[in-house]
Design an enzyme around this catalytic site. Sequence first.
Site, PDB file in Angstrom:
ATOM      1  N   ASP A  77     -13.457   1.656  10.054  1.00 30.05           N
ATOM      2  CA  ASP A  77     -13.934   1.427   8.685  1.00 30.05           C
ATOM      3  C   ASP A  77     -14.135  -0.063   8.424  1.00 30.05           C
ATOM      4  O   ASP A  77     -13.669  -0.605   7.418  1.00 30.05           O
ATOM      5  CB  ASP A  77     -12.942   2.021   7.687  1.00 30.05           C
ATOM      6  CG  ASP A  77     -13.531   2.194   6.283  1.00 30.05           C
ATOM      7  OD1 ASP A  77     -14.768   2.128   6.149  1.00 30.05           O
ATOM      8  OD2 ASP A  77     -12.749   2.392   5.333  1.00 30.05           O
ATOM      9  N   LYS A 103       0.862  -1.180   0.000  1.00 31.71           N
ATOM     10  CA  LYS A 103       0.000   0.000   0.000  1.00 31.71           C
ATOM     11  C   LYS A 103       0.896   1.226   0.000  1.00 31.71           C
ATOM     12  O   LYS A 103       1.706   1.419   0.901  1.00 31.71           O
ATOM     13  CB  LYS A 103      -0.906   0.012   1.239  1.00 31.71           C
ATOM     14  CG  LYS A 103      -1.798   1.237   1.335  1.00 31.71           C
ATOM     15  CD  LYS A 103      -2.689   1.177   2.578  1.00 31.71           C
ATOM     16  CE  LYS A 103      -3.582   2.393   2.707  1.00 31.71           C
ATOM     17  NZ  LYS A 103      -4.454   2.317   3.916  1.00 31.71           N
TER      18      LYS A 103
END
Length: 288
Positions: free
Chosen positions: A118, A19
């Site tokens: 999230d 990422k």
Amino acid sequence: MGRFPGCGGGSTAAAAAVKVHCGGGERLSMAFKQELDVLLQLEHENIVKLLGYCDDADQGALIFEYVSGGTLHERLHGSGSNKRSTLPWKSRVKIAFQLAQAIEHLHERCTLHIIHGDIKSSNVLLDGDSDCKLCDFGSAKMGFSSMIPPPSSLPSSSPYVRRKNIIMGIASKKNDIYSFGVLVLELVTGLEAFRADKGLVLASMAAHMTKDVDRMDVSEVTNMVDPRLRGDFNVEEARALIGLARSCFNESTLVRPTASHMVKMMKEKVSSISFTNSNSRHKFSNDL
């Protein structure tokens, strides 16, 4: 500069996922550091493992273990070329329990308690055995507070978060619990958290359908379960999971269960889970 504890030193190359935080700027730098600080505190079998990182001046990179089975969202809701075989009931139960354990670890076992912020099916990775790994800690907060700014990346209409909490700027452990309830309903019903075709949010659809879940007869419970399972599920387990999801949606955050209570409830009411006394790991009887 960087740290790569999982790279090098051996002749066998392992797949990894990367990422990248691109571009400069103080805000991006803070977001990268915040996510990295959280990830460095984590070690749990149902949380994606950080293998290393790079944090030079212009960009940052996080290197994670590679999880081969894609996301839970893809497995449940994929269509066309992304369509997968139906996820079996016992795998769904296993995923729900493993995720509850991961949330319990974040909320109650870490030295500084962590709010994920999230939780959704696209942030749950599956391996080849349908064991799950919670990922994407870009919205996570370390250290508990009931009134901290909500993550800027979270849409104001997210079907995984109660809208009132976003408007009031509330981000707490009980937001994670609400999100978990939505995900459990996804596993049971096979429906997406947001039904774009009907403009309906799954949590809202289910709220009026599950008020008296303990009094629902077999046919009513069956009608709520993913029809793709073709009846291959345990009705009482489905009832227990629907009831658990319902409790996660309670208007009062004080009444919503804690993560440890969710784990305890599943141990008591989900019969396909069996536990060893030697350690905290679990196994599933007749698991697929």
